[in-house]
Design an enzyme around this catalytic site. Sequence first.
Site, PDB file in Angstrom:
ATOM      1  N   TYR A   1      47.687  72.434  74.106  1.00 32.65           N
ATOM      2  CA  TYR A   1      46.940  71.468  73.283  1.00 32.65           C
ATOM      3  C   TYR A   1      46.415  70.308  74.137  1.00 32.65           C
ATOM      4  CZ  TYR A   1      46.283  68.339  69.190  1.00 32.65           C
ATOM      5  OH  TYR A   1      45.794  67.489  68.227  1.00 32.65           O
TER       6      TYR A   1
ATOM      7  N   LYS B   1      42.530  69.329  74.716  1.00 34.86           N
ATOM      8  CA  LYS B   1      42.017  68.010  74.321  1.00 34.86           C
ATOM      9  C   LYS B   1      41.500  67.227  75.536  1.00 34.86           C
ATOM     10  CE  LYS B   1      42.807  68.158  69.821  1.00 34.86           C
ATOM     11  NZ  LYS B   1      41.684  68.157  68.864  1.00 34.86           N
TER      12      LYS B   1
HETATM   13  P1  NDP Z   1      45.065  70.118  59.633  1.00 29.05           P
HETATM   14  O1  NDP Z   1      46.013  71.172  60.049  1.00 29.05           O
HETATM   15  O2  NDP Z   1      45.384  69.240  58.469  1.00 29.05           O
HETATM   16  O3  NDP Z   1      43.611  70.794  59.325  1.00 29.05           O
HETATM   17  C1  NDP Z   1      43.042  71.639  60.286  1.00 29.05           C
HETATM   18  C2  NDP Z   1      41.661  72.074  59.809  1.00 29.05           C
HETATM   19  O4  NDP Z   1      41.081  72.869  60.845  1.00 29.05           O
HETATM   20  C3  NDP Z   1      41.689  72.920  58.561  1.00 29.05           C
HETATM   21  O5  NDP Z   1      40.604  72.559  57.749  1.00 29.05           O
HETATM   22  C4  NDP Z   1      41.534  74.338  59.103  1.00 29.05           C
HETATM   23  O6  NDP Z   1      40.861  75.216  58.189  1.00 29.05           O
HETATM   24  C5  NDP Z   1      40.645  74.100  60.289  1.00 29.05           C
HETATM   25  N1  NDP Z   1      40.704  75.151  61.308  1.00 29.05           N
HETATM   26  C6  NDP Z   1      41.776  75.540  62.054  1.00 29.05           C
HETATM   27  N2  NDP Z   1      41.418  76.526  62.885  1.00 29.05           N
HETATM   28  C7  NDP Z   1      40.095  76.753  62.669  1.00 29.05           C
HETATM   29  C8  NDP Z   1      39.145  77.647  63.224  1.00 29.05           C
HETATM   30  N3  NDP Z   1      39.477  78.531  64.183  1.00 29.05           N
HETATM   31  N4  NDP Z   1      37.873  77.634  62.744  1.00 29.05           N
HETATM   32  C9  NDP Z   1      37.509  76.750  61.777  1.00 29.05           C
HETATM   33  N5  NDP Z   1      38.373  75.876  61.221  1.00 29.05           N
HETATM   34  C10 NDP Z   1      39.640  75.890  61.661  1.00 29.05           C
HETATM   35  O7  NDP Z   1      44.786  69.268  60.945  1.00 29.05           O
HETATM   36  P2  NDP Z   1      44.378  67.727  61.149  1.00 29.05           P
HETATM   37  O8  NDP Z   1      43.436  67.304  60.097  1.00 29.05           O
HETATM   38  O9  NDP Z   1      45.605  66.960  61.387  1.00 29.05           O
HETATM   39  O10 NDP Z   1      43.616  67.825  62.548  1.00 29.05           O
HETATM   40  C11 NDP Z   1      42.209  67.805  62.660  1.00 29.05           C
HETATM   41  C12 NDP Z   1      41.837  67.557  64.103  1.00 29.05           C
HETATM   42  O11 NDP Z   1      42.409  66.310  64.515  1.00 29.05           O
HETATM   43  C13 NDP Z   1      42.378  68.606  65.067  1.00 29.05           C
HETATM   44  O12 NDP Z   1      41.434  68.834  66.088  1.00 29.05           O
HETATM   45  C14 NDP Z   1      43.622  67.946  65.622  1.00 29.05           C
HETATM   46  O13 NDP Z   1      43.935  68.449  66.889  1.00 29.05           O
HETATM   47  C15 NDP Z   1      43.171  66.504  65.679  1.00 29.05           C
HETATM   48  N6  NDP Z   1      44.260  65.548  65.753  1.00 29.05           N
HETATM   49  C16 NDP Z   1      45.164  65.419  64.722  1.00 29.05           C
HETATM   50  C17 NDP Z   1      46.193  64.496  64.832  1.00 29.05           C
HETATM   51  C18 NDP Z   1      47.213  64.299  63.767  1.00 29.05           C
HETATM   52  O14 NDP Z   1      48.164  63.536  63.993  1.00 29.05           O
HETATM   53  N7  NDP Z   1      47.114  64.912  62.604  1.00 29.05           N
HETATM   54  C19 NDP Z   1      46.335  63.666  66.025  1.00 29.05           C
HETATM   55  C20 NDP Z   1      45.332  63.875  67.026  1.00 29.05           C
HETATM   56  C21 NDP Z   1      44.341  64.774  66.874  1.00 29.05           C
HETATM   57  P3  NDP Z   1      41.654  76.203  57.139  1.00 29.05           P
HETATM   58  O15 NDP Z   1      42.815  75.438  56.610  1.00 29.05           O
HETATM   59  O16 NDP Z   1      40.617  76.506  56.104  1.00 29.05           O
HETATM   60  O17 NDP Z   1      42.047  77.411  57.914  1.00 29.05           O
END
Ligand code: NDP
Length: 250
Positions: free
Chosen positions: A157, A161
Amino acid sequence: MSTSLEGRVALVTGASRGIGRATALMLAARGADVAVNYKSNRAAAEDVQRQIEALGRRCVLLPADVADFAQATALVQQAVEQLGRLDILVNNAGLTRDNLIVRLREEDWDIVVDTILKGAFACSRAAVRYMMRERYGRIINIGSVSGLGGNAGQTNYAAAKAGLIGLTKALAKEVGSRNITVNLIAPGFIETDLTASLPETMVSEILRLTPLGRLGKPEDVAAAVCYLASEEASFITGQVLSVDGGLLMQ
Ligand code: NDP
């Protein structure tokens, strides 16, 4: 100058849940029409669509796995076709497959790097082809504190990133002359499904190290995306903006 996004069209990847969902809703609240990408949670994506339409904005649901180059390319093309243009791309889709490196399997590496890094490459490549013709674009990548400071158990990860930061800066240099900005937001710990299963001890340690003394909300990140997407941010490119309550100061 205005913070309104009226008349703009945005594509948010991974917008069925968490940060992507909050971002899609806030962009719509500021006036943008939104293409909502998701991978598997159709019902959750439909809920986002209902809320965007209730705001009086257009919304299309575009299922696609951004880790698949052909699907990611088609995703961008569909957004342009179905909403008529594309001004804002938010590369947000991501996931974690944490483990210490000696236990990290090849597939854990591949799915994380392909979704986060290759997905952002593929979507940006397709979007830039369109945005260069329009001489306008905003690309906002969602990074992480892990990509800046590293995090044990997250070599896959953190590498993805950190790679996204390089992509952001190189692309910002490539497309700046076409009035396209490319920036990255590095969230700290945000309350979503992704962080829901963190052990209590880890959460209290994070809180102890966070000057603002709370975890972030998806809306904290969404607000930063809206700012970088706005006219007011038109002279900002190639930057990393931390939204982490002060957890990592560099
Ligand atoms: P969630 O797990 O809540 O949501 C992830 C989202 O990404 C879902 O809508 C999921 O879709 C979608 N997704 C996953 N894989 C794919 C793919 N291959 N193609 C298309 N869509 C995909 O994650 P967060 O909202 O927490 O994270 C969002 C972003 O923020 C990420 O990039 C994460 O790394 C980053 N981030 C989050 C942090 C945190 O503390 N939460 C901290 C730092 C960064 P579905 O459910 O429909 O499969």
